[in-house]
Design a protein around this motif. Structure first.
Motif, PDB file in Angstrom:
ATOM      1  N   VAL A  62       0.812  -1.221   0.000  1.00 38.30           N
ATOM      2  CA  VAL A  62       0.000   0.000   0.000  1.00 38.30           C
ATOM      3  C   VAL A  62       0.842   1.266   0.000  1.00 38.30           C
ATOM      4  O   VAL A  62       0.565   2.206  -0.761  1.00 38.30           O
ATOM      5  N   ASN A  63       1.875   1.327   0.805  1.00 35.70           N
ATOM      6  CA  ASN A  63       2.682   2.542   0.846  1.00 35.70           C
ATOM      7  C   ASN A  63       3.584   2.685  -0.368  1.00 35.70           C
ATOM      8  O   ASN A  63       3.853   3.799  -0.824  1.00 35.70           O
ATOM      9  N   ALA A  64       4.033   1.564  -0.924  1.00 35.06           N
ATOM     10  CA  ALA A  64       4.851   1.631  -2.141  1.00 35.06           C
ATOM     11  C   ALA A  64       4.036   2.168  -3.305  1.00 35.06           C
ATOM     12  O   ALA A  64       4.542   2.917  -4.148  1.00 35.06           O
ATOM     13  N   LEU A  65       2.757   1.826  -3.347  1.00 32.68           N
ATOM     14  CA  LEU A  65       1.902   2.281  -4.440  1.00 32.68           C
ATOM     15  C   LEU A  65       1.566   3.762  -4.317  1.00 32.68           C
ATOM     16  O   LEU A  65       1.293   4.434  -5.309  1.00 32.68           O
ATOM     17  N   ALA A  66       1.583   4.273  -3.089  1.00 32.34           N
ATOM     18  CA  ALA A  66       1.195   5.667  -2.876  1.00 32.34           C
ATOM     19  C   ALA A  66       2.039   6.617  -3.699  1.00 32.34           C
ATOM     20  O   ALA A  66       1.543   7.574  -4.292  1.00 32.34           O
ATOM     21  N   ALA A  67       3.338   6.378  -3.757  1.00 33.61           N
ATOM     22  CA  ALA A  67       4.255   7.124  -4.642  1.00 33.61           C
ATOM     23  C   ALA A  67       4.057   8.635  -4.550  1.00 33.61           C
ATOM     24  O   ALA A  67       4.043   9.343  -5.541  1.00 33.61           O
ATOM     25  N   GLY A  68       3.885   9.126  -3.312  1.00 33.97           N
ATOM     26  CA  GLY A  68       3.795  10.564  -3.132  1.00 33.97           C
ATOM     27  C   GLY A  68       2.434  11.162  -3.377  1.00 33.97           C
ATOM     28  O   GLY A  68       2.217  12.350  -3.163  1.00 33.97           O
ATOM     29  N   GLU A  69       1.456  10.342  -3.820  1.00 36.24           N
ATOM     30  CA  GLU A  69       0.138  10.895  -4.124  1.00 36.24           C
ATOM     31  C   GLU A  69      -0.780  10.924  -2.907  1.00 36.24           C
ATOM     32  O   GLU A  69      -1.858  11.472  -2.946  1.00 36.24           O
ATOM     33  N   THR A  70      -0.373  10.280  -1.830  1.00 34.94           N
ATOM     34  CA  THR A  70      -1.181  10.302  -0.621  1.00 34.94           C
ATOM     35  C   THR A  70      -0.261  10.196   0.574  1.00 34.94           C
ATOM     36  O   THR A  70       0.868   9.741   0.461  1.00 34.94           O
ATOM     37  N   SER A  71      -0.731  10.642   1.715  1.00 35.28           N
ATOM     38  CA  SER A  71       0.075  10.504   2.924  1.00 35.28           C
ATOM     39  C   SER A  71       0.140   9.028   3.283  1.00 35.28           C
ATOM     40  O   SER A  71      -0.879   8.350   3.320  1.00 35.28           O
ATOM     41  N   THR A  72       1.343   8.535   3.498  1.00 40.43           N
ATOM     42  CA  THR A  72       1.485   7.143   3.886  1.00 40.43           C
ATOM     43  C   THR A  72       1.084   6.990   5.345  1.00 40.43           C
ATOM     44  O   THR A  72       1.018   7.950   6.098  1.00 40.43           O
ATOM     45  N   ARG A  73       0.825   5.764   5.720  1.00 38.06           N
ATOM     46  CA  ARG A  73       0.447   5.441   7.104  1.00 38.06           C
ATOM     47  C   ARG A  73       1.471   4.462   7.633  1.00 38.06           C
ATOM     48  O   ARG A  73       1.882   3.540   6.934  1.00 38.06           O
ATOM     49  N   ALA A  74       1.929   4.682   8.863  1.00 35.49           N
ATOM     50  CA  ALA A  74       2.891   3.748   9.439  1.00 35.49           C
ATOM     51  C   ALA A  74       2.246   2.370   9.542  1.00 35.49           C
ATOM     52  O   ALA A  74       1.186   2.215  10.150  1.00 35.49           O
ATOM     53  N   MET A  75       2.870   1.399   8.904  1.00 34.57           N
ATOM     54  CA  MET A  75       2.346   0.038   8.886  1.00 34.57           C
ATOM     55  C   MET A  75       3.335  -0.906   9.568  1.00 34.57           C
ATOM     56  O   MET A  75       4.536  -0.649   9.597  1.00 34.57           O
ATOM     57  N   ARG A  76       2.795  -1.986  10.097  1.00 40.69           N
ATOM     58  CA  ARG A  76       3.626  -3.025  10.688  1.00 40.69           C
ATOM     59  C   ARG A  76       3.397  -4.293   9.883  1.00 40.69           C
ATOM     60  O   ARG A  76       2.299  -4.851   9.893  1.00 40.69           O
ATOM     61  N   LEU A  77       4.412  -4.722   9.159  1.00 40.56           N
ATOM     62  CA  LEU A  77       4.298  -5.934   8.359  1.00 40.56           C
ATOM     63  C   LEU A  77       4.622  -7.134   9.240  1.00 40.56           C
ATOM     64  O   LEU A  77       5.720  -7.237   9.785  1.00 40.56           O
ATOM     65  N   VAL A  78       3.647  -8.016   9.369  1.00 43.62           N
ATOM     66  CA  VAL A  78       3.768  -9.166  10.267  1.00 43.62           C
ATOM     67  C   VAL A  78       3.557 -10.445   9.465  1.00 43.62           C
ATOM     68  O   VAL A  78       2.553 -10.588   8.762  1.00 43.62           O
ATOM     69  N   LYS A  79       4.508 -11.357   9.575  1.00 45.54           N
ATOM     70  CA  LYS A  79       4.391 -12.636   8.870  1.00 45.54           C
ATOM     71  C   LYS A  79       3.626 -13.637   9.730  1.00 45.54           C
ATOM     72  O   LYS A  79       3.940 -13.850  10.902  1.00 45.54           O
ATOM     73  N   GLY A  80       2.628 -14.237   9.118  1.00 41.80           N
ATOM     74  CA  GLY A  80       1.895 -15.320   9.763  1.00 41.80           C
ATOM     75  C   GLY A  80       2.126 -16.603   8.995  1.00 41.80           C
ATOM     76  O   GLY A  80       1.916 -16.649   7.778  1.00 41.80           O
ATOM     77  N   SER A  81       2.581 -17.634   9.660  1.00 43.42           N
ATOM     78  CA  SER A  81       2.903 -18.905   9.002  1.00 43.42           C
ATOM     79  C   SER A  81       2.082 -20.042   9.588  1.00 43.42           C
ATOM     80  O   SER A  81       1.723 -20.031  10.765  1.00 43.42           O
ATOM     81  N   HIS A  82       1.791 -21.038   8.738  1.00 38.25           N
ATOM     82  CA  HIS A  82       0.996 -22.192   9.121  1.00 38.25           C
ATOM     83  C   HIS A  82       1.656 -23.466   8.605  1.00 38.25           C
ATOM     84  O   HIS A  82       2.368 -23.445   7.592  1.00 38.25           O
ATOM     85  N   ILE A  83       1.373 -24.563   9.286  1.00 39.28           N
ATOM     86  CA  ILE A  83       1.803 -25.875   8.815  1.00 39.28           C
ATOM     87  C   ILE A  83       0.585 -26.784   8.691  1.00 39.28           C
ATOM     88  O   ILE A  83      -0.438 -26.575   9.357  1.00 39.28           O
ATOM     89  N   VAL A  84       0.691 -27.781   7.813  1.00 36.61           N
ATOM     90  CA  VAL A  84      -0.364 -28.764   7.610  1.00 36.61           C
ATOM     91  C   VAL A  84       0.234 -30.145   7.793  1.00 36.61           C
ATOM     92  O   VAL A  84       1.310 -30.449   7.256  1.00 36.61           O
TER      93      VAL A  84
END
Length: 513
Positions: free
Chosen positions: A218-240
């Motif tokens: 989302v912030n990479a796409l903004a490209a200066g056209e909108t105010s970015t928002r501080a985001m926290r990228l969190v990895k969620g992993s699962h096993i089967v």
């Protein structure tokens, strides 16, 4: 220079083919808005197919004081159960009690709130359970004698995305997968956006408004056209793993670090275990589970199950990055799962979507469209709360009755196959099976459980372009497919390719209900 094709005009261009983008496209289309959705890869290829496959209020968020979010999610749980009775199924959860982790009074209080924060029309309430006598106690270690049972629901997350995209498409939206957002020029009343398909062919889209629903991007796409928002990228992993118990209840296990882990009966023959919550700073296009995450999940369930689980028992794993709002939480697990919408109307409208979770996607989409209603003069009322998703158009939302009827209409189908078709496609199974009166008429088996009729349907109506699209996102038949099976399916798809991004005689043709 890449070749450019003719310009495309629409009212709203939605960037992002995950659950939020697909949900917004469907809501807009149903209100008579001309919509185009572009997704750089396949629908639901990233975050939206990497969830725990649940529609739930988020019991653990009560501990963090997120009562508003839990109430909103519980309300949406009821809505989604009614509009997608084929895809979303009630599921009972067993929480074994470990006094050292949380006292019984605290769990009872939390479950009381969970039962009463929102009206329940379908699901049973919570109760205590003696695990010495209940069937769910059989796989558990001897020291666990007591527990609690409550209700939530299971979902095929990737199919939920596809069905929202299909619902948008049937109301006039253009759905362009494998189509990359290249650049955008913003005017006072119009966006001019350059997009490119997988073959590099570019075209310009003229839109009155742009919706950035790019998830982790989302912030990479903004490209200066909108105010970015501080985001926290969190990895969620699962096993089967192969199934670890022989009943239809799921488990929610408390862990030493105060996190919870689910162990869920999945795809009849398997158990789904997850999730982890790990802050992530790596590449977004290729997210993978780490060995230490596998060890963490195994250790978490081994506290409870008699038969230990190890990395050698894992038959499949997956991981995804969740774009969470940065709220200052100390741990990734306690970061909020709520969302935020930013509308910029300084020039041509730009709506940016931050955060969210799969359970609340429909509410998010409805709020997004209401934000755009003023700038775009949208007057049609909200509608998705009462409109079945494609395949959910069944009398009284009675799924068991539908399954019985499907078996009567197609008595040649083995019961397990009929059940899978009913769950995946609902009433659209009749479209897929139209004119088929015997097993041979389904065509050759391409992989275990996948016949040509289903593969053709997925290619022609659900934007499936690769074996992975079919085996992991439209179905979960990849769990049983060998390398030779996958190669055979890829060859079958290639033989039907008509050009870049197009397959079959009528790719992504609209369907009637």
């Amino acid at each position: 220079m890449a070749e450019r094709e003719a310009r495309v005009d629409c009212d709203v261009l939605v960037v992002g083919g995950g659950i939020n983008g697909a949900g917004i496209a469907r809501d807009l289309s149903g209100r008579g808005v001309r919509v185009m959705l572009v997704e750089q890869h396949d629908l639901a290829q990233h975050t939206s197919s990497a969830s725990t496959k649940l529609i739930h209020g988020g019991l653990r968020y009560l501990e963090y004081g997120e009562f508003g979010l839990v109430r909103k999610a519980l309300q949406e749980r009821e809505v989604l159960l009614s509009v997608a009775p084929h895809l979303i199924a009630p599921l009972r959860f067993v929480m074994p009690h470990v006094p050292a982790l949380r006292p019984a009074w605290m769990i009872r209080a939390g479950l009381f709130l969970y039962d009463h924060l929102s009206r329940r029309a379908v699901l049973e309430g919570s109760r205590s359970v003696n695990l010495r006598t209940h069937v769910a106690g059989a796989p558990l270690v001897d020291s666990i004698r007591r527990g609690f049972i409550y209700s939530d629901a299971a979902v095929d997350d990737a199919r939920l995305v596809v069905l929202n995209a299909l619902g948008a498409h049937e109301r006039g939206a253009q759905i362009a997968t494998r189509t990359r957002f290249v650049s955008a020029s913003r005017g006072e009343n119009e966006w001019r956006v350059l997009i490119a398909d997988a073959a590099g062919h570019q075209r310009e889209v003229s839109a009155r408004a742009l919706v950035n629903a790019a998830g982790p991007w989302v912030n990479a796409l903004a490209a200066g056209e909108t105010s970015t928002r501080a985001m926290r990228l969190v990895k969620g992993s699962h096993i089967v793993t192969r199934k670890l118990f022989d009943h239809d209840h799921a488990y929610i296990f408390q862990n030493d670090d105060r996190r919870i882990i689910f162990a869920i009966p999945w795809q009849r023959h398997y158990t789904l275990i997850g999730t982890t919550d790990v802050d992530y700073k790596g590449p977004l296009a290729d997210v993978r589970i780490a060995p230490e995450e596998i060890d963490y999940l195994c250790a978490a369930v081994n506290r409870y199950f008699r038969k230990p689980v190890s990395a050698s028992d894992v038959v499949w794993s997956y991981a995804g990055v969740r774009p969470l709002l940065a709220d200052g939480a100390d741990e990734a697990a306690s970061a909020t799962r709520d969302y935020e919408l930013q509308l910029d109307t300084a020039r041509a409208p730009l709506l940016t979507i931050f955060g969210g979770k799969i359970t609340t996607y429909r509410r998010l989409a409805e709020e997004a469209v209401e934000r755009l209603a003023g700038p775009l003069a949208i007057t049609a009322p909200a509608w998705t709360h009462a409109a079945p998703l494609p395949g959910g158009e069944m009398l009284h939302a009675d799924f068991p009755q539908f399954v019985r009827g499907l078996g009567e209409r197609y008595p040649f189908l083995p019961p397990e196959l009929a059940q899978r078709y009913a769950r995946a496609y609902g009433t659209r199974a009749d479209v897929m099976l139209a004119g088929i009166e015997s097993m041979p008429a389904l065509g050759a088996p391409l992989t275990p459980g996948l016949y040509e009729a289903e593969a053709r349907y997925l290619v022609e109506h659900e934007w499936a372009l690769t074996a992975d699209d079919i085996l992991w996102r439209r179905t979960k038949l990849g769990l049983e497919a060998s390398a030779e099976d996958i190669e055979r399916l890829e060859a079958w798809i290639s033989a039907r390719r008509r050009g870049p991004g197009q397959l079959g005689d009528a790719p992504c043709a609209p369907l009637s209900a």
